[in-house]
Design a protein around this motif. Structure first.
Motif, PDB file in Angstrom:
ATOM      1  N   PRO A   1     -46.793  46.945  23.405  1.00  0.00           N
ATOM      2  CA  PRO A   1     -45.997  47.194  24.720  1.00  0.00           C
ATOM      3  C   PRO A   1     -46.001  45.799  25.732  1.00  0.00           C
ATOM      4  O   PRO A   1     -44.923  45.897  26.444  1.00  0.00           O
ATOM      5  CB  PRO A   1     -46.685  48.517  25.583  1.00  0.00           C
ATOM      6  N   ASP A   2     -46.868  45.094  25.640  1.00  0.00           N
ATOM      7  CA  ASP A   2     -46.708  43.812  26.551  1.00  0.00           C
ATOM      8  C   ASP A   2     -45.691  42.585  25.909  1.00  0.00           C
ATOM      9  O   ASP A   2     -45.735  41.659  26.543  1.00  0.00           O
ATOM     10  CB  ASP A   2     -48.231  43.637  26.890  1.00  0.00           C
ATOM     11  N   ALA A   3     -45.069  43.203  24.858  1.00  0.00           N
ATOM     12  CA  ALA A   3     -44.237  41.964  24.283  1.00  0.00           C
ATOM     13  C   ALA A   3     -43.100  41.620  25.249  1.00  0.00           C
ATOM     14  O   ALA A   3     -42.477  42.580  26.023  1.00  0.00           O
ATOM     15  CB  ALA A   3     -43.707  42.447  23.059  1.00  0.00           C
ATOM     16  N   PRO A   4     -42.981  40.541  25.598  1.00  0.00           N
ATOM     17  CA  PRO A   4     -41.786  39.970  26.742  1.00  0.00           C
ATOM     18  C   PRO A   4     -40.539  40.161  26.162  1.00  0.00           C
ATOM     19  O   PRO A   4     -40.062  39.867  25.126  1.00  0.00           O
ATOM     20  CB  PRO A   4     -42.141  38.457  26.848  1.00  0.00           C
ATOM     21  N   TYR A   5     -39.868  40.546  27.338  1.00  0.00           N
ATOM     22  CA  TYR A   5     -38.241  40.799  26.943  1.00  0.00           C
ATOM     23  C   TYR A   5     -37.558  40.980  28.310  1.00  0.00           C
ATOM     24  O   TYR A   5     -38.295  41.066  29.301  1.00  0.00           O
ATOM     25  CB  TYR A   5     -37.897  41.823  25.981  1.00  0.00           C
ATOM     26  N   SER A   6     -36.183  40.637  28.231  1.00  0.00           N
ATOM     27  CA  SER A   6     -35.429  40.806  29.397  1.00  0.00           C
ATOM     28  C   SER A   6     -34.119  41.437  29.434  1.00  0.00           C
ATOM     29  O   SER A   6     -34.031  42.667  29.343  1.00  0.00           O
ATOM     30  CB  SER A   6     -35.469  39.500  30.249  1.00  0.00           C
ATOM     31  N   CYS A   7     -33.001  40.566  28.607  1.00  0.00           N
ATOM     32  CA  CYS A   7     -31.664  41.056  28.638  1.00  0.00           C
ATOM     33  C   CYS A   7     -31.486  42.017  27.641  1.00  0.00           C
ATOM     34  O   CYS A   7     -30.614  42.773  27.707  1.00  0.00           O
ATOM     35  CB  CYS A   7     -30.856  39.704  28.872  1.00  0.00           C
ATOM     36  N   GLN A   8     -32.041  41.868  26.171  1.00  0.00           N
ATOM     37  CA  GLN A   8     -32.139  42.727  24.945  1.00  0.00           C
ATOM     38  C   GLN A   8     -30.722  42.479  24.549  1.00  0.00           C
ATOM     39  O   GLN A   8     -30.466  43.414  23.861  1.00  0.00           O
ATOM     40  CB  GLN A   8     -32.347  44.091  25.425  1.00  0.00           C
ATOM     41  N   GLN A   9     -30.031  41.276  24.977  1.00  0.00           N
ATOM     42  CA  GLN A   9     -28.699  40.957  24.402  1.00  0.00           C
ATOM     43  C   GLN A   9     -28.583  39.755  23.906  1.00  0.00           C
ATOM     44  O   GLN A   9     -27.488  39.290  23.511  1.00  0.00           O
ATOM     45  CB  GLN A   9     -27.562  41.315  25.631  1.00  0.00           C
ATOM     46  N   GLY A  10     -29.555  38.883  23.731  1.00  0.00           N
ATOM     47  CA  GLY A  10     -29.543  37.626  22.931  1.00  0.00           C
ATOM     48  C   GLY A  10     -28.962  36.363  23.995  1.00  0.00           C
ATOM     49  O   GLY A  10     -28.660  35.631  23.256  1.00  0.00           O
ATOM     50  N   PHE A  11     -29.080  36.541  25.372  1.00  0.00           N
ATOM     51  CA  PHE A  11     -28.677  35.516  25.965  1.00  0.00           C
ATOM     52  C   PHE A  11     -29.843  34.868  26.848  1.00  0.00           C
ATOM     53  O   PHE A  11     -29.598  33.811  27.604  1.00  0.00           O
ATOM     54  CB  PHE A  11     -27.432  35.627  26.746  1.00  0.00           C
ATOM     55  N   CYS A  12     -30.948  35.543  27.045  1.00  0.00           N
ATOM     56  CA  CYS A  12     -31.751  35.169  27.919  1.00  0.00           C
ATOM     57  C   CYS A  12     -33.042  34.172  27.456  1.00  0.00           C
ATOM     58  O   CYS A  12     -33.580  33.354  27.950  1.00  0.00           O
ATOM     59  CB  CYS A  12     -32.412  36.374  28.950  1.00  0.00           C
ATOM     60  N   GLY A  13     -33.454  34.800  26.085  1.00  0.00           N
ATOM     61  CA  GLY A  13     -34.301  33.827  25.497  1.00  0.00           C
ATOM     62  C   GLY A  13     -35.922  34.332  25.979  1.00  0.00           C
ATOM     63  O   GLY A  13     -36.714  33.834  25.266  1.00  0.00           O
ATOM     64  N   ALA A  14     -35.975  35.473  26.649  1.00  0.00           N
ATOM     65  CA  ALA A  14     -37.248  35.894  27.044  1.00  0.00           C
ATOM     66  C   ALA A  14     -38.151  36.389  26.071  1.00  0.00           C
ATOM     67  O   ALA A  14     -39.330  36.093  25.946  1.00  0.00           O
ATOM     68  CB  ALA A  14     -37.281  36.893  28.368  1.00  0.00           C
ATOM     69  N   CYS A  15     -37.584  36.927  25.040  1.00  0.00           N
ATOM     70  CA  CYS A  15     -38.258  37.703  23.891  1.00  0.00           C
ATOM     71  C   CYS A  15     -38.268  36.472  22.583  1.00  0.00           C
ATOM     72  O   CYS A  15     -38.915  36.939  21.539  1.00  0.00           O
ATOM     73  CB  CYS A  15     -37.674  38.880  23.298  1.00  0.00           C
ATOM     74  N   LYS A  16     -37.965  35.506  22.775  1.00  0.00           N
ATOM     75  CA  LYS A  16     -38.216  34.382  21.513  1.00  0.00           C
ATOM     76  C   LYS A  16     -39.293  34.379  20.759  1.00  0.00           C
ATOM     77  O   LYS A  16     -40.538  34.260  21.449  1.00  0.00           O
ATOM     78  CB  LYS A  16     -37.725  32.866  22.143  1.00  0.00           C
ATOM     79  N   MET A  17     -39.562  34.566  19.429  1.00  0.00           N
ATOM     80  CA  MET A  17     -40.468  34.470  18.551  1.00  0.00           C
ATOM     81  C   MET A  17     -40.109  33.606  17.403  1.00  0.00           C
ATOM     82  O   MET A  17     -39.410  32.910  17.155  1.00  0.00           O
ATOM     83  CB  MET A  17     -40.705  35.890  17.953  1.00  0.00           C
ATOM     84  N   HIS A  18     -41.502  33.346  16.885  1.00  0.00           N
ATOM     85  CA  HIS A  18     -41.465  32.475  15.669  1.00  0.00           C
ATOM     86  C   HIS A  18     -41.747  33.056  14.536  1.00  0.00           C
ATOM     87  O   HIS A  18     -42.740  34.017  14.202  1.00  0.00           O
ATOM     88  CB  HIS A  18     -42.520  31.615  16.071  1.00  0.00           C
ATOM     89  N   SER A  19     -40.978  32.917  13.444  1.00  0.00           N
ATOM     90  CA  SER A  19     -41.094  33.444  12.119  1.00  0.00           C
ATOM     91  C   SER A  19     -41.697  32.611  11.006  1.00  0.00           C
ATOM     92  O   SER A  19     -41.334  31.317  10.987  1.00  0.00           O
ATOM     93  CB  SER A  19     -39.846  34.114  11.419  1.00  0.00           C
ATOM     94  N   THR A  20     -42.502  32.868  10.216  1.00  0.00           N
ATOM     95  CA  THR A  20     -43.021  31.964   9.154  1.00  0.00           C
ATOM     96  C   THR A  20     -42.725  32.355   7.894  1.00  0.00           C
ATOM     97  O   THR A  20     -42.701  31.672   7.159  1.00  0.00           O
ATOM     98  CB  THR A  20     -44.718  32.140   9.283  1.00  0.00           C
ATOM     99  N   ALA A  21     -42.175  33.443   7.390  1.00  0.00           N
ATOM    100  CA  ALA A  21     -41.565  33.790   6.154  1.00  0.00           C
ATOM    101  C   ALA A  21     -40.497  34.839   6.312  1.00  0.00           C
ATOM    102  O   ALA A  21     -40.434  35.664   7.380  1.00  0.00           O
ATOM    103  CB  ALA A  21     -42.711  34.433   5.504  1.00  0.00           C
ATOM    104  N   GLY A  22     -39.378  34.887   5.505  1.00  0.00           N
ATOM    105  CA  GLY A  22     -38.265  35.697   5.415  1.00  0.00           C
ATOM    106  C   GLY A  22     -37.077  35.134   6.065  1.00  0.00           C
ATOM    107  O   GLY A  22     -37.296  33.766   6.530  1.00  0.00           O
TER     108      GLY A  22
END
Length: 378
Positions: free
Chosen positions: A322-343
């Motif tokens: 529940p504490d995962a950061p986010y803001s706009c939820q539309q792909g333009f603010c970058g607050a939720c940016k994560m890193h993927s290692t596979a896929g």
């Protein structure tokens, strides 16, 4: 023009001869060289170079005004100023800022003040009890005199006026509820430039509509209708009177901000109307198009989460984090940016650069996955 750098290979170690051959070494250049060899080292010892502080894009502002702007008291306007009351970065109608809350949450809010006022910013926030907690925190914890940090302003919803970047001879503004916030400065600019415009403003009830008194100065240019009295507006009522023009000519430019249901209905209604421009901003996630189900693996715990075809990666992760950061939820603010290692990520944002994507970064609020599963650092 050749922009390739070539190392300087001139072999001069002394000054060249005088132009007319009177001296073996030009006296003026000798004096200049002597000054250079003595003055610059001397001055450098007095004026040391200091590294500039890193610019993280954050501004610390003070809350200088707090006002209830809806009769039901569920919408408040906050006014910010620099702590030293200095000039703030410029912005234009349609811009928003990212507000960093004391809890660590970050939320995006449209600027709804006067772009000509370079000393203050104003936003408005509706209290949403069943939301993600950001609006409740703003209402319950932020007061005049508090300081907050912001990032921005940035503009993902710019407006072009007729004769000033738009081929449309007139403008139509559509706002629903708190969607009035990015529209307010657009109205002021359109009115200031004397262009032809009209607006329809809808809401659940008169008590719930913010800034109703502020709109009174525009008189009959603004039509206010409420669901409890007038019912839901039709798409023809939202668009207003139009004149079909020859192919290729624009009759109207619409700027709309409101709930996703209204925006999607409006988009469908205007399909095939090449004479009408539609510009819009939503305050909630866009519908997922061509989504497929896949799994997300959280590297920190090994948990496996199923992401349905109609749900975002962010929503699936927030169900267990529940504490995962986010803001706009539309792909333009970058607050939720994560890193993927596979896929294989299906990037659907317009923010990340190619090097960021190649390094494995993605925005879980809008991105999908081309592979059966995606491993993320979360």
């Amino acid at each position: 023009m050749n922009h390739i750098f070539h190392e300087h290979t001139t072999g001069f170690t002394t000054e060249p001869p005088h132009l007319y051959g009177r001296w073996r070494r030009d006296p003026l250049l000798r004096v200049t060289t002597g000054l250079r060899k003595t003055w610059f080292p001397f001055w450098a010892a007095l004026e040391r170079l200091h590294p500039l502080p890193a610019d993280d894009g954050l501004l610390t502002l003070e809350i200088v005004g707090r006002e209830v702007v809806a009769q039901d008291e569920n919408v408040i306007a906050l006014t910010f100023a620099a702590t030293d009351r200095s000039v703030l970065p410029e912005w234009h109608p349609g811009a928003h800022l990212d507000l960093n809350l004391p809890s660590g949450r970050m939320r995006s809010y449209s600027l709804c003040g006067d772009p000509g006022d370079r000393r203050t910013y104003r936003i408005a926030v509706r209290r949403i009890p069943g939301g993600g907690g950001g609006s409740i925190e703003v209402h319950d914890t932020l007061s005049v005199g508090d300081t907050v940090t912001i990032r921005g302003p940035r503009n993902a919803f710019p407006v072009a006026l007729p004769g000033f970047g738009s081929a449309a001879p007139r403008l139509r503004f559509i706002a629903a509820g708190i969607g009035i916030t990015p529209i307010l400065p657009m109205l002021a600019m359109a009115d200031r430039f004397g262009v032809e415009w009209s607006m329809i403003y809808s809401g659940r009830s008169a008590d719930s509509i913010p800034f109703i008194d502020e709109l009174a100065r525009y008189r009959d240019k603004v039509t206010v209708r409420t669901d409890d009295v007038d019912g839901l507006p039709s798409m023809d009522e939202l668009v207003g009177p139009t004149t079909r023009r020859p192919h290729g000519e624009t009759d109207l430019a619409i700027y709309c901000c409101g709930p996703v249901v209204m925006l999607e209905a409006l988009r469908t209604h205007l399909v095939g109307r090449g004479d009408i421009e539609l510009h819009y901003e939503r305050f909630s996630p866009p519908p997922i198009v061509n989504g497929t189900e896949f799994e997300v693996v959280l590297n920190s715990t090994g948990e496996r989460l199923t992401v349905p075809a109609d749900q975002s990666v962010l929503t699936a992760i927030r169900a267990v984090r529940p504490d995962a950061p986010y803001s706009c939820q539309q792909g333009f603010c970058g607050a939720c940016k994560m890193h993927s290692t596979a896929g294989e990520v299906d990037h659907r944002d317009g923010l990340l650069t190619e090097p960021e994507r190649e390094a494995g970064y993605f925005l879980p609020c809008v991105s999908r996955c081309h592979s059966p599963e995606l491993s993320v650092d979360a």
